[in-house]
Design a protein around this motif. Structure first.
Motif, mmCIF file in Angstrom:
data_model
loop_
_atom_site.group_PDB
_atom_site.id
_atom_site.type_symbol
_atom_site.label_atom_id
_atom_site.label_comp_id
_atom_site.label_asym_id
_atom_site.label_seq_id
_atom_site.Cartn_x
_atom_site.Cartn_y
_atom_site.Cartn_z
ATOM 1 N N GLU A 252 -2.219 1.193 6.088
ATOM 2 C CA GLU A 252 -1.625 0.360 7.146
ATOM 3 C C GLU A 252 -2.445 -0.904 7.374
ATOM 4 N N GLY A 253 -1.739 -2.012 7.520
ATOM 5 C CA GLY A 253 -2.411 -3.281 7.806
ATOM 6 C C GLY A 253 -2.896 -4.009 6.566
ATOM 7 N N ILE A 254 -2.726 -3.393 5.372
ATOM 8 C CA ILE A 254 -3.078 -4.081 4.118
ATOM 9 C C ILE A 254 -1.781 -4.632 3.539
ATOM 10 N N GLU A 255 -1.703 -5.935 3.426
ATOM 11 C CA GLU A 255 -0.424 -6.584 3.111
ATOM 12 C C GLU A 255 0.031 -6.379 1.677
ATOM 13 N N ARG A 256 -0.914 -6.249 0.753
ATOM 14 C CA ARG A 256 -0.497 -6.194 -0.656
ATOM 15 C C ARG A 256 -1.534 -5.437 -1.474
ATOM 16 N N GLY A 257 -1.085 -4.903 -2.603
ATOM 17 C CA GLY A 257 -2.012 -4.273 -3.541
ATOM 18 C C GLY A 257 -2.226 -2.793 -3.340
ATOM 19 N N THR A 258 -1.492 -2.169 -2.383
ATOM 20 C CA THR A 258 -1.576 -0.715 -2.213
ATOM 21 C C THR A 258 -0.188 -0.123 -2.447
ATOM 22 N N PHE A 259 -0.126 0.993 -3.164
ATOM 23 C CA PHE A 259 1.151 1.576 -3.567
ATOM 24 C C PHE A 259 1.152 3.079 -3.292
ATOM 25 N N LEU A 260 2.085 3.518 -2.451
ATOM 26 C CA LEU A 260 2.257 4.934 -2.141
ATOM 27 C C LEU A 260 3.384 5.464 -3.020
ATOM 28 N N VAL A 261 3.114 6.523 -3.780
ATOM 29 C CA VAL A 261 4.081 6.976 -4.795
ATOM 30 C C VAL A 261 4.338 8.484 -4.693
ATOM 31 N N ASP A 262 5.453 8.904 -5.299
ATOM 32 C CA ASP A 262 5.733 10.336 -5.464
ATOM 33 C C ASP A 262 4.968 10.849 -6.679
ATOM 34 N N SER A 263 4.955 12.167 -6.837
ATOM 35 C CA SER A 263 4.305 12.761 -8.026
ATOM 36 C C SER A 263 5.223 12.649 -9.224
ATOM 37 N N ASN A 264 5.433 11.407 -9.650
ATOM 38 C CA ASN A 264 6.382 11.109 -10.715
ATOM 39 C C ASN A 264 5.738 10.090 -11.652
ATOM 40 N N ALA A 265 5.563 10.477 -12.916
ATOM 41 C CA ALA A 265 4.827 9.623 -13.868
ATOM 42 C C ALA A 265 5.468 8.251 -14.038
ATOM 43 N N GLY A 266 6.783 8.211 -14.082
ATOM 44 C CA GLY A 266 7.483 6.926 -14.244
ATOM 45 C C GLY A 266 7.237 5.999 -13.065
ATOM 46 N N GLN A 267 7.310 6.547 -11.875
ATOM 47 C CA GLN A 267 7.087 5.747 -10.655
ATOM 48 C C GLN A 267 5.631 5.285 -10.573
ATOM 49 N N ILE A 268 4.701 6.171 -10.923
ATOM 50 C CA ILE A 268 3.273 5.814 -10.895
ATOM 51 C C ILE A 268 2.981 4.735 -11.932
ATOM 52 N N CYS A 269 3.581 4.880 -13.099
ATOM 53 C CA CYS A 269 3.423 3.901 -14.183
ATOM 54 C C CYS A 269 3.865 2.510 -13.714
ATOM 55 N N ALA A 270 5.038 2.444 -13.063
ATOM 56 C CA ALA A 270 5.564 1.165 -12.563
ATOM 57 C C ALA A 270 4.640 0.590 -11.488
#
Length: 307
Positions: A252-270
């Motif tokens: 929270e409060g970090i505007e860019r560069g952080t990515f919350l993902v599901d346990s999914n290799a394709g989504q993590i890869c992207a």
């Protein structure tokens, strides 16, 4: 006045958890002693009962502070009239097999500390508790020039480097998912991508390898308040993480560069590919609040409140 505190936690790994040692050092006006529990499982821990009791009688602490539920359960069995505190870190509650010990540890404690709200809710605790995550040593974990860090570590400047949150062999950290995601990224980029294991490093080396990495990656199945994420954010590194523990709140409060993902290799890869576009990120307000010296003062207040 100076408080005598006995810290009790597992000594099975042979290496004390750095976040616990750093927390101990951050509490002002205390004299501390560590008792390391040796042995696996409830029976292994029980064999420490009399040596622990002897250590208490010899040291005569004013407070006993256990880390993790199983250690807290053993401390809760001691027939000594002094305040007992237990900190729950995640695996002691997230794993249903450990939850019973943690419930007993909470009941037997003067006060429980949870590293995030969700753990307190999972244990169904409504009284005598505090929320206090482990802090970050911001003198050590801070942004440093990537090129210089790579040079010191012998990493080529052109390599794509993804830092994994722990040892590849730790099942909770889900290395197979990280590996599959990085293999996908290598195909997309049509170049080799290095996945670096965070294992057997000094604290200084951890800070250096974080600053040398392009992205810090956490693929854990569950967590409490992952120190890896806090330290990566303090270094201003782009981070990709599964939605575990208090990671969402840390972002929270970090505007860019952080990515919350599901346990999914394709989504993590992207997400990894997108994260590579950022050289660094801003330090969020959550990290400023997690300065280890600030939290050390709060822990001292908790100690005073139970005496």
């Amino acid at each position: 006045d100076c408080m005598k505190v006995l810290y009790v936690f597992s000594g099975n790994s042979g290496n004390d958890a750095a976040f616990i040692l750093e927390q101990i050092a951050s509490v002002p006006n205390t004299t501390s002693k560590i008792f390391r529990l040796k042995g696996k499982g409830s029976l292994g821990y029980l064999l420490n009962y009399f040596p622990l009791l002897l250590a208490v009688l010899r040291f005569r602490p004013q407070i006993i502070h256990a880390h993790y539920g199983l250690s807290g359960a053993l401390v809760g069995m001691l027939p000594v009239w002094m305040p007992k505190i237990v900190t729950f870190h995640g695996s002691d509650i997230n794993n249903p097999q450990n939850r019973g010990y943690s419930k007993f540890a909470h009941r037997a404690s003067s006060k429980s500390i949870f590293v995030n709200e969700a753990l307190k809710d999972l244990l169904q605790v409504t009284d005598k508790y505090e929320i206090l995550p482990c802090g970050v040593d911001r003198e050590l974990f801070r942004p440093a020039p990537q090129a210089k860090c790579r040079e010191q570590l012998g990493l080529p400047p052109s390599d794509v480097v993804i830092l994994f949150s722990s040892s590849f062999s730790n099942p909770v950290k889900n290395y197979p998912l990280a590996r599959a995601s990085v293999e996908c990224l290598a195909k997309k980029l049509d170049q080799e991508v290095k996945l670096v294991e965070l294992k057997g490093m000094s604290r200084e080396e951890v800070s250096m390898v974080m600053n040398a990495s392009d992205v810090c990656l956490l693929t854990s199945r569950n967590e409490g308040s992952p120190q890896f994420i806090k330290e990566a954010l303090a270094c201003g590194r782009p981070v990709v993480s599964t939605d575990v523990g208090d990671v969402r709140a840390l972002f929270e409060g970090i505007e860019r560069g952080t990515f919350l993902v599901d346990s999914n290799a394709g989504q993590i890869c992207a997400a990894l590919q997108e994260a590579l576009a950022f050289d660094s990120i801003s330090i969020g307000p959550s990290i400023e609040k997690l300065d280890i010296n600030v939290l050390g003062l709060r822990l001292a207040e908790i100690y005073r409140s139970v005496r």
